[in-house]
Design a protein around this motif. Sequence first.
Motif, PDB file in Angstrom:
ATOM      1  N   ARG A   1      10.390  48.101  40.148  1.00 33.29           N
ATOM      2  CA  ARG A   1       9.827  47.831  41.463  1.00 33.29           C
ATOM      3  C   ARG A   1       8.738  48.885  41.692  1.00 33.29           C
ATOM      4  O   ARG A   1       9.042  50.077  41.871  1.00 33.29           O
ATOM      5  CB  ARG A   1      10.938  47.942  42.516  1.00 33.29           C
ATOM      6  CG  ARG A   1      10.728  47.158  43.807  1.00 33.29           C
ATOM      7  CD  ARG A   1       9.673  47.747  44.679  1.00 33.29           C
ATOM      8  NE  ARG A   1       9.601  47.096  45.977  1.00 33.29           N
ATOM      9  CZ  ARG A   1       8.731  47.442  46.922  1.00 33.29           C
ATOM     10  NH1 ARG A   1       7.862  48.414  46.710  1.00 33.29           N
ATOM     11  NH2 ARG A   1       8.721  46.817  48.078  1.00 33.29           N
TER      12      ARG A   1
ATOM     13  N   GLY B   1       5.513  40.524  41.630  1.00 33.67           N
ATOM     14  CA  GLY B   1       6.827  40.814  41.054  1.00 33.67           C
ATOM     15  C   GLY B   1       6.913  40.902  39.551  1.00 33.67           C
ATOM     16  O   GLY B   1       6.846  41.998  38.982  1.00 33.67           O
ATOM     17  N   THR B   2       7.040  39.778  38.892  1.00 36.41           N
ATOM     18  CA  THR B   2       7.357  39.831  37.468  1.00 36.41           C
ATOM     19  C   THR B   2       6.178  40.288  36.620  1.00 36.41           C
ATOM     20  O   THR B   2       6.350  40.569  35.444  1.00 36.41           O
ATOM     21  CB  THR B   2       7.823  38.451  36.974  1.00 36.41           C
ATOM     22  OG1 THR B   2       6.831  37.496  37.362  1.00 36.41           O
ATOM     23  CG2 THR B   2       9.153  38.063  37.575  1.00 36.41           C
TER      24      THR B   2
ATOM     25  N   TYR C   1      11.311  37.882  44.862  1.00 33.85           N
ATOM     26  CA  TYR C   1      11.544  38.763  43.719  1.00 33.85           C
ATOM     27  C   TYR C   1      12.996  39.232  43.729  1.00 33.85           C
ATOM     28  O   TYR C   1      13.590  39.495  42.713  1.00 33.85           O
ATOM     29  CB  TYR C   1      10.597  39.962  43.812  1.00 33.85           C
ATOM     30  CG  TYR C   1      10.599  40.841  42.586  1.00 33.85           C
ATOM     31  CD1 TYR C   1      10.311  40.309  41.326  1.00 33.85           C
ATOM     32  CD2 TYR C   1      10.877  42.197  42.676  1.00 33.85           C
ATOM     33  CE1 TYR C   1      10.313  41.112  40.198  1.00 33.85           C
ATOM     34  CE2 TYR C   1      10.865  43.004  41.546  1.00 33.85           C
ATOM     35  CZ  TYR C   1      10.585  42.457  40.311  1.00 33.85           C
ATOM     36  OH  TYR C   1      10.585  43.252  39.198  1.00 33.85           O
TER      37      TYR C   1
ATOM     38  N   ASP D   1       7.873  37.592  46.186  1.00 30.64           N
ATOM     39  CA  ASP D   1       7.294  37.995  44.899  1.00 30.64           C
ATOM     40  C   ASP D   1       6.184  39.027  45.084  1.00 30.64           C
ATOM     41  O   ASP D   1       5.856  39.758  44.159  1.00 30.64           O
ATOM     42  CB  ASP D   1       6.736  36.768  44.161  1.00 30.64           C
ATOM     43  CG  ASP D   1       7.857  35.941  43.554  1.00 30.64           C
ATOM     44  OD1 ASP D   1       8.822  36.535  43.042  1.00 30.64           O
ATOM     45  OD2 ASP D   1       7.780  34.700  43.614  1.00 30.64           O
TER      46      ASP D   1
ATOM     47  N   PHE E   1       6.451  41.467  47.073  1.00 29.65           N
ATOM     48  CA  PHE E   1       7.188  42.677  47.459  1.00 29.65           C
ATOM     49  C   PHE E   1       7.252  42.903  48.972  1.00 29.65           C
ATOM     50  O   PHE E   1       7.736  43.950  49.412  1.00 29.65           O
ATOM     51  CB  PHE E   1       6.616  43.943  46.791  1.00 29.65           C
ATOM     52  CG  PHE E   1       6.656  43.892  45.284  1.00 29.65           C
ATOM     53  CD1 PHE E   1       7.860  43.974  44.602  1.00 29.65           C
ATOM     54  CD2 PHE E   1       5.493  43.752  44.544  1.00 29.65           C
ATOM     55  CE1 PHE E   1       7.902  43.926  43.213  1.00 29.65           C
ATOM     56  CE2 PHE E   1       5.515  43.699  43.154  1.00 29.65           C
ATOM     57  CZ  PHE E   1       6.713  43.791  42.491  1.00 29.65           C
TER      58      PHE E   1
END
Length: 483
Positions: free
Chosen positions: A82, A95-96, A265, A306, A308
Amino acid sequence: MKEQDGSSGTRTGTDRREVPGTGRGPFHGGWADTNRRLPLLSGAAYASKRRSVLSERFPGERLVVPSGGLKVRSNDFDYTFRPHSAFVHLTAELGTQAVPDSVLVLEPTGTGHMMTLFTRPRSPRDGGPNGTEFHSDRRYGEFWTGRRRTLSETSAALGIEAAAREDLERALGGNVPTRVLRGVDAHVDALVAPDDRADAELEVLLSELRLVKDDWEIGQLRSAVDWTVSGFQDVVGELRQATCLARGERWIEGTFNRRARLGGYGLGFETIAAAGPHACVLHWTRNNGPVRDGDLLLLDAGVEADSFYTSDVTRTLPVSGRFTKAQRRVYDLVHAAQSAGIAALRPGARYGDFHEAAMRVIAEGLDAWGLRPHGATASTPQADLYRRYTLCGSGHMLGLDCHDCGSARRETYMDGVLEPGHVLTVEPGLYFQPDDLTAPGELRGIGVRIEDDFLITADGAECLSSGLPRDADEIETWMASLR
Ligand code: GLY
Ligand code: MN
């Protein structure tokens, strides 16, 4: 899963063993070109404006904002990555896609700053430095944790020049006044001599830059709240099931968390699923208790999108679907306090106004019940005197962090004035500890908090979490409709 050769989990291997008779390693060659053309992310233009504000604030200085890296959970497993919220705010990274150990550097030029994102590129497949990372490095290798973007893909997606993290040391050299967001990346901290005052000023500004949300951020917050509302609906649908389990709180937690992973996320913070007297513990995340018919369930939870951005909502629900008389008495007072707090939200109001309005209602209510704390006079809203039953403040800014803008100065946040674009929670509560002899017997063990998320608008405030009922009758009707 462990590496077959049992080598250290964190280093890049140097596995150049050959397949017998071929003169080549098993991973040598034969890979298609899978480079992609990525579109600019929807938040990139907004992040670019934020970087411009930062650039204007510190002309002639180098600014360094790291994302932070992986944190070990146990042995060779890490927590889910994160990135630091200040880094996200300036890059609009998602996110990813976020890459551990990335560092945004604003390098002063004659006219402003040149922005470069130092990051880990996609692992190369063709030998050379890091040439075996893709299959042998369990922390950063593509075959272990998934594909990263190439540097040109990162540039295209974020609209920032991207360079390899390996080049960072060189980029931070020379005699340029430099400010670093400290405490995020130990390697970066070590590369640049600290200037405590200058670094602290950067941290404060990065936090204050996030106080007013732009349209894109508000869209992200709406999405986070909407998924959170869905999670609460899921939980009500599964309450009965939870009452059949020894650790029903865990079932509730799992139900909400599933929705969070599906829609966003993950979680903005660990889910608080507190049944019965556990509701009197503000951050009850052990969640190892039963959920009993006749008790209240305090669920304080938020989906992190996603992007954050996170939501933060609390409902206190009667597990049976109907409040008891004592529960309702407490609930109605907290509801009235929250309503008074909400009514105080408007641009130009002092940030503290909503808390004071909520506290006044709580104080008057407790006074009417004969529960005036020692030292309080009738109807005094002095928060400290009621703290035994209220425990904490009545809200906070919300955004990339659940408790957002935590490094902002007192004069811009706690002693500041509400502005359009602020997003905050209003969450008064009353908590009667099970062993509190000053509370009437029927109230002991009851904890109630009601929390909603608000956007300050040009002429008032919009409740982003209005998809969930607040009023006790509406809660009961809503629960009946979902069971
Ligand atoms: N929802 C957790 C908190 O605001 O502290
Ligand atoms: Mn909160």
